[in-house]
Design a protein around this motif. Structure first.
Motif, PDB file in Angstrom:
ATOM      1  N   VAL A 171      44.627  10.999  53.360  1.00  0.00           N
ATOM      2  CA  VAL A 171      43.808  12.167  53.019  1.00  0.00           C
ATOM      3  C   VAL A 171      44.129  13.335  53.956  1.00  0.00           C
ATOM      4  N   TYR A 172      44.253  13.031  55.239  1.00  0.00           N
ATOM      5  CA  TYR A 172      44.591  14.044  56.243  1.00  0.00           C
ATOM      6  C   TYR A 172      45.921  14.719  55.890  1.00  0.00           C
ATOM      7  N   GLY A 173      46.917  13.906  55.550  1.00  0.00           N
ATOM      8  CA  GLY A 173      48.237  14.455  55.231  1.00  0.00           C
ATOM      9  C   GLY A 173      48.238  15.300  53.977  1.00  0.00           C
ATOM     10  N   ILE A 174      47.518  14.851  52.942  1.00  0.00           N
ATOM     11  CA  ILE A 174      47.466  15.614  51.692  1.00  0.00           C
ATOM     12  C   ILE A 174      46.817  16.976  51.927  1.00  0.00           C
ATOM     13  N   ALA A 175      45.698  16.992  52.669  1.00  0.00           N
ATOM     14  CA  ALA A 175      45.014  18.259  52.944  1.00  0.00           C
ATOM     15  C   ALA A 175      45.924  19.203  53.725  1.00  0.00           C
ATOM     16  N   ALA A 176      46.598  18.669  54.745  1.00  0.00           N
ATOM     17  CA  ALA A 176      47.469  19.511  55.570  1.00  0.00           C
ATOM     18  C   ALA A 176      48.661  20.018  54.778  1.00  0.00           C
ATOM     19  N   GLN A 177      49.256  19.138  53.956  1.00  0.00           N
ATOM     20  CA  GLN A 177      50.439  19.546  53.197  1.00  0.00           C
ATOM     21  C   GLN A 177      50.085  20.554  52.118  1.00  0.00           C
ATOM     22  N   SER A 178      48.825  20.563  51.693  1.00  0.00           N
ATOM     23  CA  SER A 178      48.380  21.528  50.692  1.00  0.00           C
ATOM     24  C   SER A 178      47.991  22.856  51.314  1.00  0.00           C
ATOM     25  N   GLY A 179      48.236  22.984  52.625  1.00  0.00           N
ATOM     26  CA  GLY A 179      47.929  24.232  53.312  1.00  0.00           C
ATOM     27  C   GLY A 179      46.505  24.328  53.799  1.00  0.00           C
TER      28      GLY A 179
END
Length: 661
Positions: free
Chosen positions: A488-496
């Motif tokens: 979840v952390y990675g998806i949020a960060a990668q989505s800006g």
């Protein structure tokens, strides 16, 4: 002059001391002069020789200044010296002497100002400037120095810096603390709680505490015999976090300078706390980035292995007739490889190295679209509540990945509510200013905030510090591998965007997912053309295959050769270009890995197009870096097949590209 003479009234009302001197004796003085020197009236002041009002160590200097004026034309002499009060105490004063030519001879007008407060303010300012000019890189050390500085300026007080943790007040630091003062306590009724809850940004000053309402509500007033209090709210980034206060068991008269001092030092401590928070966020972000790079590298290498395993298992499966008992073993191998591939996808999501397919969507619509699925997962004991704003701006995200975020957070919430409870999903538009930015990736601007809150058991601060780290889990062995929240952390960060959490034991947990809102600029999403793929048939085109991993290269060659393609293969970009220059035939497609030593896939594609301008490109990779787009979001027109892939995936993708011309 009579007492009712207007000039006499004006003389006595003057805000500075005024006297007339002749032959080292005051002929007259106003009430202000007498008050400055501690005499009950001007007559008592004038009885003493003027020079005796000057401190012994300064008398000769004062007399010399008068003698000098006698030798000069009428002028003004201004200087600072030490005077003596009626009780013998010395104090700093500013003296202005001016010649007066009276009918009966020359005299001297003396103007006196007590500069004790001014000098004290200057010393305080110098000490404060000295502190700021010698700041330590460590916030806690600076805070300790500020506390000691406050105690230095307010010597008969106990200086206390406390933080508010909900209803609990915790002592962070202090100087000359009352004996037995607890480190934490219920703040209800205490003076500091009133300071934090108050709307004023000015310090709260309390005198005669035993006669105030706090004598009953604040047990410390009686326990420590407190009489005076001054307290200022501490803010870090705009939000109140605690109080800086000075208390005393003596009847102190805090003046304006004392009040300003506490306000200045409270602001400085708030800035240090804000800096400490930002440093902690930066360190956490760097740690997560380092773990992410490690996880992404492992996933990349593992995906190469899985590609070879799945591909070889697929060939093996096709070689057995239906009913062969060995098919079961092969299918187990393929299932295990699929499970491992799912784990690597989670690692790539955490490390922000997965390829995203973002489109312009309403987060509220995605949330509502997941409602039925979530209700089935949560069961009857957990009530799902949706508070979605239909008017929020749209965001550019991968809807599948956003659904994955909601699913992961909801599953965690379900585990935290074994006896049932409530799960809230809320969407709203927010605008963050510089002071409200709470994460290292968040910049001031407009965002869509997705909040996922549960009424579960909550988490301790120790658990909260590690929840986004991969493989960190509080579940029993075998019930979780600790990749859900890191994904979840990675998806949020990668989505800006950014994800933050708030939780306390027994009070549930809340996760806040910030996603950038779309501006007015056109962010057109890719639309499929609806064309059906042609049936897979025997083919004859020539393909340039470039892959540094030998097992993956061999597998791709075997798959494509079986379908009739002619294969030119190379293990690096340089080798591929050399081969292409020697080959005189038509190359219909470049099939290349993205991440390779030396020249990467995109750089190779650009050089190939210089030699063969019309050559289409299909990238294969188990690891998305910025070569194909920022934050893993593919640039327009880029075609990517993610590892691990099956033979059918590879052949179908190539056929679609070639048939599209």
């Amino acid at each position: 002059m009579s007492e009712d003479n207007p000039f006499k009234l004006l003389f006595d009302a003057a805000p500075l001391g005024i006297g007339i001197l002749r032959e080292e004796k005051l002929l007259c003085a106003n009430k202000t002069y007498a008050g400055i020197c501690g005499f009950p009236d001007a007559e008592s002041l004038c009885e003493k020789p003027w020079v005796e009002q000057v401190a012994p160590q300064r008398r000769e200097d004062a007399l010399e200044r008068i003698r000098k004026l006698e030798r000069l034309p009428p002028c003004v002499e201004e200087y600072e010296t030490l005077l003596v009060r009626a009780d013998g105490a010395q104090f700093p004063a500013k003296i202005r002497v001016r010649a007066l030519d009276l009918p009966d001879g020359r005299a001297w007008a003396i103007f006196v100002t007590d500069v004790t407060e001014r000098l004290r303010s200057e010393r305080r300012l110098a000490r404060i400037n000295e502190h700021f000019l010698s700041l330590s890189p460590y916030a806690d050390e600076n805070i300790g120095r500020l506390i000691r500085l406050c105690a230095e300026f307010l010597p008969e007080t106990s200086v206390i810096y406390s933080r508010m943790d909900g209803p609990i007040q915790r002592i962070v630091s202090g100087f000359n603390l009352p004996e037995g003062l607890p480190s934490s306590f219920d703040a209800e009724g205490h003076i500091c709680q009133a300071v934090v809850r108050g709307d004023s940004d000015e310090p709260l000053v309390m005198r005669d505490l035993p006669s105030s309402p706090y004598a009953k509500s604040d047990p410390f007033v009686e326990r420590y015999g407190l009489k005076t209090y001054i307290g200022q709210t501490l803010r870090a980034g705009g939000a109140p976090i605690g109080v800086l206060c000075a208390v005393s068991s003596k009847d102190l008269d805090f003046d304006t300078e004392d009040i300003k001092l506490v306000g200045i030092l409270a602001s400085a401590i708030g800035l240090e706390e804000r800096r400490k928070l930002l440093e902690e966020q930066l360190l956490h972000s760097r740690k997560m980035d380092a773990i992410g790079r490690l996880a992404g590298g492992v996933a990349h290498d593992f995906n190469n292995v899985l590609t070879a395993v799945k591909g070889s298992a697929g060939f093996l499966q096709s070689s057995f007739a239906e009913g062969d008992e060995r098919l079961g073993d092969v299918r187990e191998i393929i299932a295990a490889a699929d499970h491992a591939a799912a784990l690597t996808r989670q690692l790539l999501a955490f490390s922000r190295r997965q390829a995203l397919a973002p489109v312009i969507v309403s987060i509220s619509d995605v949330v509502k679209g997941m409602a039925d699925t979530l209700r089935r997962i949560l069961g009857e004991n957990v009530r799902l509540v949706l508070k979605t704003d239909p008017l929020i701006p749209k965001s550019r995200v991968d809807p599948g990945q956003l659904e994955h975020v909601m699913l992961n957070l909801s599953m965690n919430a379900l585990d935290a509510m074994p006896q049932g409870g409530e799960l809230l999903l809320k969407t709203e538009a927010v605008e963050l200013g510089p002071a409200a930015v709470g994460g290292p990736r968040l910049k001031p601007g407009k965002y869509v905030l997705l909040t996922v809150s549960d009424t579960g058991v909550g988490m301790s601060p120790e658990v909260l510090d590690h929840i986004f780290e991969p493989f960190f889990t509080t579940k029993e062995r075998g019930k979780g591998i600790g990749l859900g929240l890191s994904t979840v952390y990675g998806i949020a960060a990668q989505s800006g965007g950014e994800i933050m959490a708030r939780s306390k034991p027994g009070e549930g947990s809340s996760f806040f997912v910030y996603l950038p809102a779309c501006g007015e600029e056109d962010c057109a999403q890719a639309q499929g053309n609806g064309r059906q793929s042609a049936p897979l048939a025997h083919c004859s085109e020539t393909i340039l295959l470039v892959e540094d991993e030998g097992s993956v290269r061999a597998l791709a060659r075997r798959i494509l050769s079986a379908k009739g393609y002619r294969i030119l293969e190379a293990e690096s970009g340089d080798a591929a270009l050399k081969l292409l220059r020697l080959y005189v035939g038509d190359v219909r497609l470049l099939l290349t890995d993205v991440v390779m030593p030396g020249m990467n896939g995109k750089e190779l594609a650009e050089k190939v197009r210089e030699l063969r301008p019309m050559t289409p490109v299909l990238y294969i990779s188990g690891y998305s870096d910025d070569a194909l787009g920022k934050r893993g979001i593919l640039d327009s027109g880029v075609r990517l097949l993610q590892k691990p892939f099956t033979g059918e995936d590879l052949v179908r993708k190539i056929r679609d590209i070639l048939d599209a011309g």
